[in-house]
Structure formats: C-alpha cells, structure tokens
Design a protein around this motif. Structure first.
Motif, PDB file in Angstrom:
ATOM      1  N   GLU A   1     -32.985   6.097  24.534  1.00 57.79           N
ATOM      2  CA  GLU A   1     -32.694   5.114  23.485  1.00 57.79           C
ATOM      3  C   GLU A   1     -33.936   4.244  23.244  1.00 57.79           C
ATOM      4  OE1 GLU A   1     -28.978   3.233  24.509  1.00 57.79           O
ATOM      5  OE2 GLU A   1     -27.823   5.017  23.963  1.00 57.79           O
ATOM      6  N   ASP A   2     -33.845   2.933  23.429  1.00 56.67           N
ATOM      7  CA  ASP A   2     -34.982   2.048  23.165  1.00 56.67           C
ATOM      8  C   ASP A   2     -35.830   1.787  24.398  1.00 56.67           C
ATOM      9  OD1 ASP A   2     -34.346   1.763  20.489  1.00 56.67           O
ATOM     10  OD2 ASP A   2     -33.022   0.063  20.843  1.00 56.67           O
ATOM     11  N   TYR A   3     -35.626   2.568  25.457  1.00 57.40           N
ATOM     12  CA  TYR A   3     -36.326   2.330  26.710  1.00 57.40           C
ATOM     13  C   TYR A   3     -37.331   3.448  27.006  1.00 57.40           C
ATOM     14  CZ  TYR A   3     -32.200  -0.637  27.723  1.00 57.40           C
ATOM     15  OH  TYR A   3     -31.189  -1.566  27.672  1.00 57.40           O
ATOM     16  N   TYR A   4     -38.393   3.075  27.709  1.00 55.97           N
ATOM     17  CA  TYR A   4     -39.212   4.018  28.459  1.00 55.97           C
ATOM     18  C   TYR A   4     -39.102   3.647  29.929  1.00 55.97           C
ATOM     19  CZ  TYR A   4     -41.777   6.241  24.590  1.00 55.97           C
ATOM     20  OH  TYR A   4     -42.137   6.964  23.486  1.00 55.97           O
ATOM     21  N   TYR A   5     -38.921   4.659  30.770  1.00 59.09           N
ATOM     22  CA  TYR A   5     -38.914   4.475  32.213  1.00 59.09           C
ATOM     23  C   TYR A   5     -40.237   5.036  32.746  1.00 59.09           C
ATOM     24  CZ  TYR A   5     -34.015   3.360  31.583  1.00 59.09           C
ATOM     25  OH  TYR A   5     -32.853   2.758  31.174  1.00 59.09           O
ATOM     26  N   LEU A   6     -41.111   4.147  33.206  1.00 58.36           N
ATOM     27  CA  LEU A   6     -42.419   4.525  33.721  1.00 58.36           C
ATOM     28  C   LEU A   6     -42.302   4.722  35.228  1.00 58.36           C
ATOM     29  CD1 LEU A   6     -43.028   3.245  30.912  1.00 58.36           C
ATOM     30  CD2 LEU A   6     -45.111   2.318  31.886  1.00 58.36           C
ATOM     31  N   VAL A   7     -42.296   5.982  35.640  1.00 55.57           N
ATOM     32  CA  VAL A   7     -42.053   6.334  37.037  1.00 55.57           C
ATOM     33  C   VAL A   7     -43.383   6.364  37.783  1.00 55.57           C
ATOM     34  CG1 VAL A   7     -41.081   8.037  38.613  1.00 55.57           C
ATOM     35  CG2 VAL A   7     -40.041   7.682  36.347  1.00 55.57           C
ATOM     36  N   SER A   8     -43.502   5.546  38.817  1.00 60.26           N
ATOM     37  CA  SER A   8     -44.699   5.523  39.650  1.00 60.26           C
ATOM     38  C   SER A   8     -44.390   6.169  40.985  1.00 60.26           C
ATOM     39  CB  SER A   8     -45.173   4.078  39.872  1.00 60.26           C
ATOM     40  OG  SER A   8     -46.158   4.026  40.880  1.00 60.26           O
ATOM     41  N   ASN A   9     -45.170   7.215  41.339  1.00 65.86           N
ATOM     42  CA  ASN A   9     -44.905   7.878  42.617  1.00 65.86           C
ATOM     43  C   ASN A   9     -45.404   7.066  43.808  1.00 65.86           C
ATOM     44  OD1 ASN A   9     -47.666   8.339  42.500  1.00 65.86           O
ATOM     45  ND2 ASN A   9     -47.475  10.540  42.180  1.00 65.86           N
ATOM     46  N   THR A  10     -45.838   5.836  43.535  1.00 72.20           N
ATOM     47  CA  THR A  10     -46.187   4.909  44.615  1.00 72.20           C
ATOM     48  C   THR A  10     -45.065   3.906  44.857  1.00 72.20           C
ATOM     49  OG1 THR A  10     -47.545   3.839  42.911  1.00 72.20           O
ATOM     50  CG2 THR A  10     -48.688   5.108  44.580  1.00 72.20           C
ATOM     51  N   GLY A  11     -43.857   4.199  44.380  1.00 67.53           N
ATOM     52  CA  GLY A  11     -42.698   3.458  44.847  1.00 67.53           C
ATOM     53  C   GLY A  11     -41.990   2.528  43.898  1.00 67.53           C
ATOM     54  N   LYS A  12     -42.093   2.752  42.554  1.00 63.62           N
ATOM     55  CA  LYS A  12     -41.358   1.885  41.639  1.00 63.62           C
ATOM     56  C   LYS A  12     -41.141   2.589  40.308  1.00 63.62           C
ATOM     57  CE  LYS A  12     -45.349  -0.418  39.525  1.00 63.62           C
ATOM     58  NZ  LYS A  12     -45.912  -1.688  39.077  1.00 63.62           N
ATOM     59  N   VAL A  13     -40.225   2.024  39.530  1.00 66.20           N
ATOM     60  CA  VAL A  13     -40.001   2.437  38.154  1.00 66.20           C
ATOM     61  C   VAL A  13     -40.013   1.174  37.295  1.00 66.20           C
ATOM     62  CG1 VAL A  13     -38.398   3.495  36.515  1.00 66.20           C
ATOM     63  CG2 VAL A  13     -38.630   4.458  38.817  1.00 66.20           C
ATOM     64  N   GLU A  14     -40.884   1.134  36.301  1.00 64.55           N
ATOM     65  CA  GLU A  14     -40.936   0.011  35.362  1.00 64.55           C
ATOM     66  C   GLU A  14     -40.187   0.415  34.096  1.00 64.55           C
ATOM     67  OE1 GLU A  14     -42.212  -3.029  35.460  1.00 64.55           O
ATOM     68  OE2 GLU A  14     -43.734  -3.078  37.063  1.00 64.55           O
ATOM     69  N   ILE A  15     -39.353  -0.508  33.577  1.00 64.58           N
ATOM     70  CA  ILE A  15     -38.605  -0.257  32.353  1.00 64.58           C
ATOM     71  C   ILE A  15     -39.172  -1.135  31.250  1.00 64.58           C
ATOM     72  CG2 ILE A  15     -36.343  -0.289  31.241  1.00 64.58           C
ATOM     73  CD1 ILE A  15     -36.255  -0.290  34.931  1.00 64.58           C
ATOM     74  N   VAL A  16     -39.550  -0.512  30.108  1.00 63.42           N
ATOM     75  CA  VAL A  16     -40.135  -1.256  29.000  1.00 63.42           C
ATOM     76  C   VAL A  16     -39.428  -0.904  27.698  1.00 63.42           C
ATOM     77  CG1 VAL A  16     -42.405  -1.323  30.121  1.00 63.42           C
ATOM     78  CG2 VAL A  16     -41.893   0.488  28.471  1.00 63.42           C
ATOM     79  N   ASN A  17     -39.525  -1.809  26.719  1.00 68.39           N
ATOM     80  CA  ASN A  17     -39.120  -1.486  25.359  1.00 68.39           C
ATOM     81  C   ASN A  17     -40.113  -0.465  24.811  1.00 68.39           C
ATOM     82  OD1 ASN A  17     -39.470  -1.854  22.303  1.00 68.39           O
ATOM     83  ND2 ASN A  17     -37.572  -2.958  22.648  1.00 68.39           N
ATOM     84  N   LYS A  18     -39.630   0.657  24.297  1.00 68.92           N
ATOM     85  CA  LYS A  18     -40.539   1.755  23.957  1.00 68.92           C
ATOM     86  C   LYS A  18     -41.382   1.461  22.719  1.00 68.92           C
ATOM     87  CE  LYS A  18     -37.475   4.655  21.121  1.00 68.92           C
ATOM     88  NZ  LYS A  18     -36.796   5.973  21.039  1.00 68.92           N
ATOM     89  N   ASN A  19     -41.015   0.471  21.912  1.00 70.37           N
ATOM     90  CA  ASN A  19     -41.780   0.148  20.720  1.00 70.37           C
ATOM     91  C   ASN A  19     -42.777  -0.985  20.934  1.00 70.37           C
ATOM     92  OD1 ASN A  19     -40.324   2.037  18.990  1.00 70.37           O
ATOM     93  ND2 ASN A  19     -38.605   0.628  19.186  1.00 70.37           N
ATOM     94  N   THR A  20     -42.502  -1.858  21.887  1.00 68.16           N
ATOM     95  CA  THR A  20     -43.386  -2.998  22.138  1.00 68.16           C
ATOM     96  C   THR A  20     -44.062  -2.949  23.493  1.00 68.16           C
ATOM     97  OG1 THR A  20     -41.643  -4.365  23.138  1.00 68.16           O
ATOM     98  CG2 THR A  20     -41.856  -4.429  20.720  1.00 68.16           C
ATOM     99  N   PHE A  21     -43.521  -2.167  24.424  1.00 76.21           N
ATOM    100  CA  PHE A  21     -43.968  -2.059  25.812  1.00 76.21           C
ATOM    101  C   PHE A  21     -43.758  -3.359  26.600  1.00 76.21           C
ATOM    102  CE2 PHE A  21     -45.220   2.201  25.632  1.00 76.21           C
ATOM    103  CZ  PHE A  21     -45.553   2.596  26.920  1.00 76.21           C
ATOM    104  N   GLN A  22     -42.907  -4.224  26.079  1.00 72.67           N
ATOM    105  CA  GLN A  22     -42.536  -5.419  26.819  1.00 72.67           C
ATOM    106  C   GLN A  22     -41.669  -5.023  28.008  1.00 72.67           C
ATOM    107  OE1 GLN A  22     -43.519  -8.695  25.972  1.00 72.67           O
ATOM    108  NE2 GLN A  22     -42.738  -9.156  28.003  1.00 72.67           N
ATOM    109  N   SER A  23     -41.995  -5.547  29.192  1.00 84.52           N
ATOM    110  CA  SER A  23     -41.237  -5.217  30.397  1.00 84.52           C
ATOM    111  C   SER A  23     -39.824  -5.778  30.311  1.00 84.52           C
ATOM    112  CB  SER A  23     -41.939  -5.786  31.633  1.00 84.52           C
ATOM    113  OG  SER A  23     -41.162  -5.551  32.794  1.00 84.52           O
ATOM    114  N   LEU A  24     -38.845  -4.944  30.673  1.00 86.23           N
ATOM    115  CA  LEU A  24     -37.440  -5.356  30.669  1.00 86.23           C
ATOM    116  C   LEU A  24     -36.857  -5.425  32.075  1.00 86.23           C
ATOM    117  CD1 LEU A  24     -36.255  -3.044  27.739  1.00 86.23           C
ATOM    118  CD2 LEU A  24     -36.886  -5.458  27.598  1.00 86.23           C
ATOM    119  N   GLY A  25     -37.557  -4.855  33.029  1.00 87.76           N
ATOM    120  CA  GLY A  25     -37.065  -4.849  34.400  1.00 87.76           C
ATOM    121  C   GLY A  25     -37.757  -3.756  35.191  1.00 87.76           C
ATOM    122  N   SER A  26     -37.323  -3.593  36.440  1.00 91.24           N
ATOM    123  CA  SER A  26     -37.945  -2.583  37.292  1.00 91.24           C
ATOM    124  C   SER A  26     -36.991  -2.203  38.413  1.00 91.24           C
ATOM    125  CB  SER A  26     -39.261  -3.102  37.885  1.00 91.24           C
ATOM    126  OG  SER A  26     -39.025  -4.217  38.724  1.00 91.24           O
TER     127      SER A  26
END
Length: 359
Positions: A85-110
């Motif tokens: 939907e409106d999210y990108y989930y940026l998966v880091s293999n160093t131990g986290k997932v960052e969630i951003v708005n896919k149109n603005t890249f503003q962080s929404l959580g992790s």
C-alpha cells in the motif's frame, strides 16, 4: 431567459468544481512518487546502506534519501525493500526493519534495532518481509551457531503495520529468504534447508515443508504460473509450483555456469541473470536466458566486473545493472538496451544491489 442563465451558471460551476477536483487528483503525493529507486546495500563495516533516487525526466540523482528526509542515517545494510500500500519496508540484515511512507520516505516506525540486550535482540539477520492479515511477517536467519550455521531460524511477527515489538517468533527451516502469499498460506523459501515451508496465516506456525532441487532463491510469477527460482553448481532451475497443494509439478533446468542469485524477468519468457567467476578475478557477465524454452540465448550479453544488482524496466525495455566498485565508495548503475549496448550510467550509493521502477 432566466432559466437559460441559471443553466449556464450551473454548468460553469460544475466545470469549476471538476477542474479543482482534477487538479487535486494530479497533485504529487510526494517527492519520490515517480522515478527510479536504487537500493544501496552499503558496506558491512560502516553499515552505510540507503536508497538513491533518479528522476527519469531531469536526470537528477539524490543519494541517501532516507537520511535526507529523516535527518539521521539509515545505519544498516539494506537487504530488501518490500512494498505494501503506502508503505515501504526497508529490511536491514543487520537487525532491523524501517517503515517509511513510500512517496515521501518519511519514517513511520521500525522493528528491531534493539541495543539494550545484544544477547537477545528482537531481530537477528532479517532477509525479507511480507504483510498479511494486518501483520508484518519478517524472515530471519536467526543467530549463528559455532559452525556458522543457522539452526534457529524463524519468522518474526509484528501486529502493527507501522512497526513496534515482535509479538511472536515462529520457527522455520534454516535460512528463510523470501515469501509468497497464496490462498490463506505463506510459502517461505528456506535456502540452507533447500525447502519450501508452508505457514498458515492466523495460526502462524509452519505445518509442513517441501523439498526442492537446488538452493532455492525466490518465487517468481510468470505466465500465470508460480515458479521457484533455484540454483545449483551446474545451472539453475525454475520449479513450477501447484497453486493448490504446493507440490512441484514441473521443473525447467538451464545449464549455465557461475550463476548468482541476481536475476530479473524481461519480456516474452526471457530473463537476465548475473554470472561471476568470483574471487579473485570477478569476471562477470549478464546472460540472457529463456524460461520458456530452457535455453541460454546469450551467455555474454554484457560483460564487466563487480556486477551486484539487476532490474528490467517494462517502460523503456532497458536492463539496469549495478557495479559495486568493490564496496570502496560509491557504485554505478549501467543502463543497457536490448542489443546489449550501454545507454547511460547513473551514480549510486555504496553497494547498489537492486532497483524499483516508479513510472
């Protein structure tokens, strides 16, 4: 006459309202709504992964857009970027997932990134993610044991699409890599175990596993078929998966040496895969193959060194290839046409590994 004037006024008013609504619909949703996103994995020692943005119209390139928008570095290695939907989930293999708005890249959580207890982190080595049943499912290799194996691999489950705490860890076969949602199940590629695990959504436990030939990489949807791309020392396989019982109904083997896991679909049943001789020479190539006929069409479609990511743009029909520059500073994206000729290059961040096309 008054009625005609009234009708004219109402018609003009309706045009005004329509034009306002139309302009509102055409308003950009964000700076990164359109363009090419280049996934830069980053260097392991410095953990400087991020995303680059290329504007197709102007040719402008912005590096490290996550850091630019959120005023902090991504601080990890970008393994995968998953859209929902409106999210990108940026998966880091160093131990986290960052969630951003896919149109603005503003962080929404992790999810993860917990440094309070290094002996029991929320995530260990996440590889990919998927959203189902209003939950985030994260494939994680789990910790290494003394032999650098991963016998405690799992899927981490989060009950909030904007991130938060891991609610449950459900064990899988070794090294889960990729998901596919079908019926009410999640199919999970487990590379080290050479299996497909089946997890029922809602119950959220693996109830069975299916053995596969080769080392499985990821699922591919092609020509109304569900395929599993798998590799061996002598070539690659495309296993056709039955969409009801998930058994393997047919396998196409293509004999080609030095294959990597980097593959992208083209048109008309064709695909492009990166091959590499590996250390120390790293003589690399893009090979053109046919999934339909199971043949190698051109083993040396394009040659070079340090190839690390590949994608196909269905709009301009070009192949986008990335060079990692030995992870020593910024890399380069090379755009290649259907004849194998270089069209242009695009500067990237460190370790470019994949592409997302937003036309």
């Amino acid at each position: 006459m008054k009625n005609f004037r009234l009708l004219g006024y109402l018609f003009a008013l309706s045009l005004f309202i329509y034009s306002c609504d139309s302009s509102r619909d055409e308003r950009p949703l964000g700076e990164y709504e359109k363009g090419l996103l280049i996934i830069n994995e980053g260097n392991f020692s410095s953990r400087d992964g991020d995303i680059s943005h290329y504007n197709f119209n102007t040719g402008d390139v912005q590096q490290s857009i996550f850091e630019k928008v959120n005023n902090r570095p991504f601080a990890g290695l970008v393994q995968d970027v998953v859209e929902f939907e409106d999210y990108y989930y940026l998966v880091s293999n160093t131990g986290k997932v960052e969630i951003v708005n896919k149109n603005t890249f503003q962080s929404l959580g992790s999810v993860g990134g917990n440094t309070v207890d290094d002996n029991d982190p929320e995530l260990n080595i996440p590889r990919s993610a998927i959203v189902a049943d209003n939950k985030i499912y994260i494939a994680d290799w789990g910790p290494y044991d003394a032999t650098f194996a991963n016998p405690k691999s799992y899927v981490a489950i989060v009950n909030n699409l904007s991130g938060g705490d891991v609610f449950k860890k459900s064990r899988t076969s070794s090294r889960p890599e990729n998901f596919h949602k079908i019926n009410n199940d999640l199919l999970i590629v487990c590379s080290a175990a050479r299996k497909i695990d089946v997890m029922r959504i809602g119950i959220d436990t693996v109830n069975r596993s299916i053995d596969v030939e080769g080392t499985p990489v990821r699922f591919i949807e092609h020509d109304n078929k569900l395929l599993l791309f798998s590799r061996s020392s002598s070539g690659i396989f495309f296993h056709e998966i039955n969409k009801t019982d998930y058994s393997i109904t047919n396998s196409t083997e293509i004999n080609i040496s030095n294959t990597t896991s980097k593959l992208t679909l083209g048109e008309n049943g064709e695909a492009y895969i990166i091959t590499s001789t590996g250390w120390p020479d790293y003589n690399d190539a893009v090979s053109k193959i046919s999934i339909t006929s199971g043949q190698v069409l051109d083993a040396s479609f394009y040659e070079g060194n340090g190839f690390y990511g590949i994608g196909f743009d269905n709009f301009d029909k070009n192949i986008y290839l990335s060079e990692n520059n030995g992870f020593q500073g910024s890399g380069t994206s090379i755009v290649i046409n259907q004849s194998g000729a270089e069209v242009k290059t695009i500067p990237t961040g460190v370790g470019p590994s994949g592409f997302i096309f937003r036309r």
